[in-house]
Design an enzyme around this catalytic site. Structure first.
Site, PDB file in Angstrom:
ATOM      1  CE  LYS A 180      46.466  39.239  41.173  1.00  0.00           C
ATOM      2  NZ  LYS A 180      45.854  39.064  42.270  1.00  0.00           N
ATOM      3  CD  GLU A 256      39.564  25.751  35.081  1.00  0.00           C
ATOM      4  OE1 GLU A 256      39.783  26.021  36.317  1.00  0.00           O
ATOM      5  OE2 GLU A 256      40.157  24.842  34.541  1.00  0.00           O
ATOM      6  CB  CYS A 290      33.031  28.073  39.588  1.00  0.00           C
ATOM      7  SG  CYS A 290      33.897  26.510  39.476  1.00  0.00           S
ATOM      8  CD  GLU A 392      29.601  33.658  39.118  1.00  0.00           C
ATOM      9  OE1 GLU A 392      30.270  34.721  38.942  1.00  0.00           O
ATOM     10  OE2 GLU A 392      29.912  32.464  39.050  1.00  0.00           O
TER      11      GLU A 392
HETATM   12  P1  NAD Z   1      38.101  37.953  39.970  1.00  0.00           P
HETATM   13  O1  NAD Z   1      38.024  37.841  38.560  1.00  0.00           O
HETATM   14  O2  NAD Z   1      37.660  39.222  40.428  1.00  0.00           O
HETATM   15  O3  NAD Z   1      39.423  37.919  40.260  1.00  0.00           O
HETATM   16  C1  NAD Z   1      40.362  36.638  40.096  1.00  0.00           C
HETATM   17  C2  NAD Z   1      41.745  36.975  40.163  1.00  0.00           C
HETATM   18  O4  NAD Z   1      41.982  37.831  38.871  1.00  0.00           O
HETATM   19  C3  NAD Z   1      42.143  37.433  41.380  1.00  0.00           C
HETATM   20  O5  NAD Z   1      43.571  37.077  41.884  1.00  0.00           O
HETATM   21  C4  NAD Z   1      42.280  39.125  40.821  1.00  0.00           C
HETATM   22  O6  NAD Z   1      43.299  39.979  41.573  1.00  0.00           O
HETATM   23  C5  NAD Z   1      42.586  39.064  39.578  1.00  0.00           C
HETATM   24  N1  NAD Z   1      42.302  40.087  38.533  1.00  0.00           N
HETATM   25  C6  NAD Z   1      41.229  41.090  38.690  1.00  0.00           C
HETATM   26  N2  NAD Z   1      41.058  41.820  37.547  1.00  0.00           N
HETATM   27  C7  NAD Z   1      42.151  41.516  36.751  1.00  0.00           C
HETATM   28  C8  NAD Z   1      42.662  42.156  35.669  1.00  0.00           C
HETATM   29  N3  NAD Z   1      42.120  43.235  35.072  1.00  0.00           N
HETATM   30  N4  NAD Z   1      43.783  41.655  35.147  1.00  0.00           N
HETATM   31  C9  NAD Z   1      44.360  40.682  35.653  1.00  0.00           C
HETATM   32  N5  NAD Z   1      43.923  40.007  36.871  1.00  0.00           N
HETATM   33  C10 NAD Z   1      43.161  40.534  37.445  1.00  0.00           C
HETATM   34  O7  NAD Z   1      37.322  36.555  40.731  1.00  0.00           O
HETATM   35  P2  NAD Z   1      37.085  36.606  42.281  1.00  0.00           P
HETATM   36  O8  NAD Z   1      35.913  37.581  42.568  1.00  0.00           O
HETATM   37  O9  NAD Z   1      38.515  36.453  42.612  1.00  0.00           O
HETATM   38  O10 NAD Z   1      36.263  35.095  42.082  1.00  0.00           O
HETATM   39  C11 NAD Z   1      35.066  34.615  41.944  1.00  0.00           C
HETATM   40  C12 NAD Z   1      34.857  34.480  40.561  1.00  0.00           C
HETATM   41  O11 NAD Z   1      35.639  33.376  40.043  1.00  0.00           O
HETATM   42  C13 NAD Z   1      33.301  33.948  40.168  1.00  0.00           C
HETATM   43  O12 NAD Z   1      32.796  34.541  38.960  1.00  0.00           O
HETATM   44  C14 NAD Z   1      33.375  32.518  39.984  1.00  0.00           C
HETATM   45  O13 NAD Z   1      32.315  31.823  39.207  1.00  0.00           O
HETATM   46  C15 NAD Z   1      34.747  32.483  39.295  1.00  0.00           C
HETATM   47  N6  NAD Z   1      35.495  31.016  39.401  1.00  0.00           N
HETATM   48  C16 NAD Z   1      35.008  30.276  38.095  1.00  0.00           C
HETATM   49  C17 NAD Z   1      35.758  29.022  38.239  1.00  0.00           C
HETATM   50  C18 NAD Z   1      35.714  27.938  37.147  1.00  0.00           C
HETATM   51  O14 NAD Z   1      36.563  26.971  37.289  1.00  0.00           O
HETATM   52  N7  NAD Z   1      35.264  28.134  36.292  1.00  0.00           N
HETATM   53  C19 NAD Z   1      36.239  28.356  39.730  1.00  0.00           C
HETATM   54  C20 NAD Z   1      36.435  29.347  40.705  1.00  0.00           C
HETATM   55  C21 NAD Z   1      35.903  30.660  40.518  1.00  0.00           C
HETATM   56  O1  6OD Z   2      37.857  20.204  42.068  1.00  0.00           O
HETATM   57  C1  6OD Z   2      38.429  20.652  41.177  1.00  0.00           C
HETATM   58  O2  6OD Z   2      39.211  19.928  40.546  1.00  0.00           O
HETATM   59  C2  6OD Z   2      38.075  21.800  40.805  1.00  0.00           C
HETATM   60  N1  6OD Z   2      38.803  22.157  39.692  1.00  0.00           N
HETATM   61  C3  6OD Z   2      37.183  22.693  41.147  1.00  0.00           C
HETATM   62  C4  6OD Z   2      36.855  23.950  40.777  1.00  0.00           C
HETATM   63  C5  6OD Z   2      36.012  24.550  41.443  1.00  0.00           C
HETATM   64  C6  6OD Z   2      35.657  25.928  41.209  1.00  0.00           C
HETATM   65  O3  6OD Z   2      35.147  26.706  41.904  1.00  0.00           O
END
Ligand code: NAD
Ligand code: 6OD
Length: 488
Positions: A180, A256, A290, A392
């Site tokens: 998804k 993550e 992230c 954040e």
């Molecule tokens: P989000 O949590 O709003 O959404 C992520 C995904 O989850 C989307 O596909 C969304 O539709 C789905 N989703 C939302 N609520 C849900 C629920 N209740 N049940 C199931 N699925 C659900 O995050 P975002 O706004 O898309 O992305 C930004 C966030 O992602 C930031 O907090 C960022 O730090 C984090 N992020 C973390 C990493 C990492 O590796 N740690 C990497 C990239 C992004």
């Molecule tokens: O570059 C990568 O391998 C990786 N997992 C990056 C993640 C970034 C998060 O936003």
């Protein structure tokens, strides 16, 4: 390089199917329509999970490791052949500079499929010869078994990269997937479905459901009774909701999540190099990685020098159309996300910080004024307890904060409920190792940022996640070692 609007459908059992409803995906660059997306309802999600189960019990489950690795390499080849299509899709959805998507997002996706083909081909498992005092002997050896059907839920910031980072190891271990993508970035996951067919995936190995989180495809998938494991990248609050969905049947999760990453700049650092690194770590992808830095701790004796240079760098960033080679910085992902980021811009000054640069919506002119643009922003004077230092933001913004000693720098950097990544800038490598080791995070850098080997562990502590992915670490989540003990 602007693609005309099109219709994006769900992909189930090797074929594209409609959803019961649809939603519009608009460009964060200028608000134009990018695509109409078919939203999966309960019936589509059921069909996707059933197809994944059937493929797992059937043809996919019968492939051996070498055959699965060969398949992953074919996917990597096809990603490279369709590089330009994926690039257009990724840029249309996110508005990020084309050069960035070319170098990072699409290239890394192909690399992930190749890397996990290699990892699964060489990964070993434990075996022990057991000898008891009475003379009894046995051989213990472990078999690697897939979880089964894995739900893959990903965010919008690096859509294809983060999808491939999870789909490749899941398939390498013999699972089937229902993915998804974010509602904000449906395009590249849809192209990946075509690529899966072109690479010869048996029907049902890769399934795709479009939609939102709560009350939509995300929730329907994570609460589905026939999903065996959930791998998720996104916000920490969403992670909590998914953890609750996984709890009743004690399904494994790999998370993550968010971050509030610190950089620490010591006075002995190569300051030019540090400022180059900070410019990247604060502003890459408009701060929507992230791993981006949102707190910069600078030793007091160089605070003014580093601050002045960083402000200059923020001013020199070029916001503009993704295809313009001069563009360094794209928009935020959506007008909705911009509301969140702007609320922090307002809050920072209300809480007593000084805005050194940015803080506003830029006037770019023409169609771009319908996009989700914000100015790159830096603050000084933010209190350690203020929300811009603790929460954040996920935008092109950071608080610059002085420190007086190594211990204080470590204490300030660790004063967070998150724990994803940190960067240390110093010429004293002994100190670099010491400080990097004291950071309460999953990943530390010394004199660099976001340079990483795909085999190294990736993940966070605290509210930044559960588990590690990357190389063999991914195999720990996507497979279950099963011990067999045979008497000799
Ligand atoms: P989000 O949590 O709003 O959404 C992520 C995904 O989850 C989307 O596909 C969304 O539709 C789905 N989703 C939302 N609520 C849900 C629920 N209740 N049940 C199931 N699925 C659900 O995050 P975002 O706004 O898309 O992305 C930004 C966030 O992602 C930031 O907090 C960022 O730090 C984090 N992020 C973390 C990493 C990492 O590796 N740690 C990497 C990239 C992004
Ligand atoms: O570059 C990568 O391998 C990786 N997992 C990056 C993640 C970034 C998060 O936003």
């Amino acid at each position: 390089m602007t693609a005309p609007p099109h219709s994006l459908r769900n992909f189930v059992n090797g074929a594209f199917i409609d959803g019961a409803a649809s939603f519009e995906k608009v460009s964060p660059v200028d608000g134009r329509l990018v695509a109409t997306v078919h939203e999966a309802d309960g019936e589509v999600v059921d069909r996707a999970v059933a197809a994944a189960r059937q493929a797992h019990n059937g043809p996919w489950g019968r492939l051996n490791t070498a055959q699965r690795a060969a398949f992953l390499r074919r996917v990597a080849d096809r990603i490279e052949e369709r590089f330009e299509d994926l690039l257009v899709a990724e840029v249309a959805d996110t508005g990020k500079p084309t050069a960035l998507a070319r170098e990072l997002d699409v290239a890394r996706a192909a690399a992930n499929f190749r890397a996990f083909a290699d990892v699964i081909s060489t990964a070993g498992l434990d075996s022990y010869l057991t000898e008891l005092p009475g003379g009894q002997r046995a051989l213990n050896y472990a078999l690697r078994k897939p979880l089964g059907v894995v739900a893959v839920i990903v965010p919008w910031n690096l859509p294809l990269l983060l999808l491939s980072w999870k789909v490749a190891p899941a398939l390498a271990c013999g699972n089937t997937v229902v993915v998804k993508p974010s509602e904000e970035t449906p395009s590249s996951a849809t192209l990946l479905a075509e690529i899966m067919n072109e690479a010869g995936a048996p029907a049902g190995v890769y399934n795709l459901v479009h939609g939102f989180g709560p009350g939509s495809a995300g929730e329907l998938l994570t609460t589905h009774s026939d999903v065996d494991g959930i791998t998720f990248t996104g916000e920490s609050a969403t992670g909590s909701a998914i953890m609750r969905a996984a709890a009743p049947r004690v399904r494994p999760v790999s998370f993550e999540l968010g971050g509030k990453n610190a950089a620490v700049v010591f006075a002995d650092a190569d300051l030019e190099r540090a400022v180059d690194g900070l410019e990247r770590s604060v502003f890459t992808n408009t701060g929507q990685v992230c791993l981006c830095t949102e707190r910069v701790y600078i030793e007091r004796s160089v605070f003014h020098e580093v601050t002045a240079e960083l402000v200059q760098r923020a001013r020199s960033l070029r916001l503009g159309h993704p295809d313009d080679p001069a563009t360094t910085t794209g928009p935020l992902i959506s007008v909705k996300h911009r509301e969140k980021v702007l609320s922090y811009y307002r809050l920072a000054t209300e809480e007593g910080a000084t805005c050194l640069v940015g803080g506003e919506v830029p006037a770019l002119g023409g169609d771009l004024d319908r996009g989700a643009w914000v100015e790159p922003t830096l603050w000084s004077g933010a209190d350690a307890d203020s929300r811009v230092v603790r929460e954040e933001i996920f935008g092109p913004a950071a608080a610059l904060i002085p420190f007086d000693s190594e211990d204080e720098a470590v204490r300030l950097a660790n004063d967070t409920t998150y724990g994803l990544a940190a960067a240390v800038w110093t010429r004293d490598l002994e100190r670099g190792h010491r400080v990097a080791g004291r950071m309460r995070v999953g990943m530390s850098w010394i004199n660099t940022w976001y340079l990483r080997d795909l085999r190294s562990p990736f993940g966070g502590v605290g509210m930044s996640g559960i588990g590690r992915e990357g190389g063999e670490h991914s195999l720990h989540f996507y497979s279950e070692p099963t011990n067999v003990c045979v008497a000799l």
